[in-house]
Design a protein around this motif. Structure first.
Motif, PDB file in Angstrom:
ATOM      1  N   THR A   9       0.146   9.320   6.585  1.00 47.18           N
ATOM      2  CA  THR A   9      -1.230   8.922   6.316  1.00 47.18           C
ATOM      3  C   THR A   9      -1.305   7.876   5.209  1.00 47.18           C
ATOM      4  OG1 THR A   9      -1.873  11.197   6.823  1.00 47.18           O
ATOM      5  CG2 THR A   9      -3.535   9.807   5.793  1.00 47.18           C
ATOM      6  N   LEU A  64      -2.956   5.810   2.312  1.00 53.07           N
ATOM      7  CA  LEU A  64      -4.019   6.184   1.381  1.00 53.07           C
ATOM      8  C   LEU A  64      -4.930   5.003   1.115  1.00 53.07           C
ATOM      9  CD1 LEU A  64      -1.948   8.187  -1.251  1.00 53.07           C
ATOM     10  CD2 LEU A  64      -3.264   9.098   0.659  1.00 53.07           C
ATOM     11  N   GLU A  65      -6.227   5.276   1.052  1.00 56.00           N
ATOM     12  CA  GLU A  65      -7.210   4.283   0.656  1.00 56.00           C
ATOM     13  C   GLU A  65      -7.426   4.454  -0.843  1.00 56.00           C
ATOM     14  OE1 GLU A  65      -8.572   1.857   2.472  1.00 56.00           O
ATOM     15  OE2 GLU A  65      -7.364   2.536   4.188  1.00 56.00           O
ATOM     16  N   ARG A  82       0.844  -1.198   0.000  1.00 52.80           N
ATOM     17  CA  ARG A  82       0.000   0.000   0.000  1.00 52.80           C
ATOM     18  C   ARG A  82       0.874   1.241   0.000  1.00 52.80           C
ATOM     19  NH1 ARG A  82      -2.319   0.517   6.134  1.00 52.80           N
ATOM     20  NH2 ARG A  82      -0.412  -0.107   7.165  1.00 52.80           N
ATOM     21  N   LYS A 134      -9.078   3.363  -4.165  1.00 55.94           N
ATOM     22  CA  LYS A 134     -10.223   2.576  -4.647  1.00 55.94           C
ATOM     23  C   LYS A 134     -10.534   2.938  -6.070  1.00 55.94           C
ATOM     24  CE  LYS A 134     -12.122   2.107  -0.089  1.00 55.94           C
ATOM     25  NZ  LYS A 134     -13.188   2.284   0.811  1.00 55.94           N
TER      26      LYS A 134
END
Length: 175
Positions: A170, A172-173, A160, A175
């Motif tokens: 932070t 990151l998501e 990731r 998608k």
């Protein structure tokens, strides 16, 4: 044997191959160490392979290069590439000299800001979903990091990405 039966056997064989590969990577993620490594974006898009980030990973190369210094006024790599072995140590990706030739190599760079950086010579690819925002475009003061699995042999495998702003880290998501 009927054609439909051959097709079912072939589909089952292909499914078994895909599932075994997914299981291998899942076991590797649980078994091998994972670390976050700072990156330098190399090539964010190639039409033939789809959307991905191709990044060079920064490594701790002090064991490989020792105390060698860059020639004055030079901004590119100044040392030859060297064969290395990678391992995780205290949460860092560390390169050590390899006793025999390996497929992994590092090189050292001096940035325009005067910072000395050691990076893996071959980039690592992190694949993105088709409509995901490209995380390689960062604002000033932000750094892109990648969490990787460090196998005993071969290149690190990305898991990731994250952004570091000052002291804030932070994930990151995507998608």
């Amino acid at each position: 044997m009927s054609p439909s039966r051959k097709g079912i056997i072939l589909a089952a064989l292909q499914l078994a191959i895909v599932v075994s590969l997914a299981a291998k990577y899942a076991i590797d993620r649980a078994r091998f160490p994972r670390v976050w490594a700072r990156t330098a974006v190399y090539d964010p898009d190639l039409p033939i392979r789809g959307r991905y980030l191709s990044v060079q990973l920064s490594v701790d190369g002090d064991r490989v290069y020792g105390n060698s210094e860059a020639p004055k006024g030079q901004f590119n790599s100044w040392s030859e590439m060297r064969d290395i072995e990678l391992h995780a140590e205290n949460g860092h990706l560390v390169a050590s000299p390899a006793p025999a030739p390996t497929a992994l190599r590092v090189t050292r760079w001096k940035t325009r800001a005067g910072e000395v950086v050691t990076v893996l010579s071959e980039p690592v690819d992190f694949f993105l979903p088709e409509h995901a925002v490209d995380p390689s475009w960062r604002k000033a003061g932000e750094e892109l990091w990648v969490e990787v699995t460090v196998p005993k042999k071969g290149p690190p495998r990305p898991i990731r990405v994250a952004v570091k702003r000052g002291g804030t880290f932070t994930p990151l998501e995507i998608k």
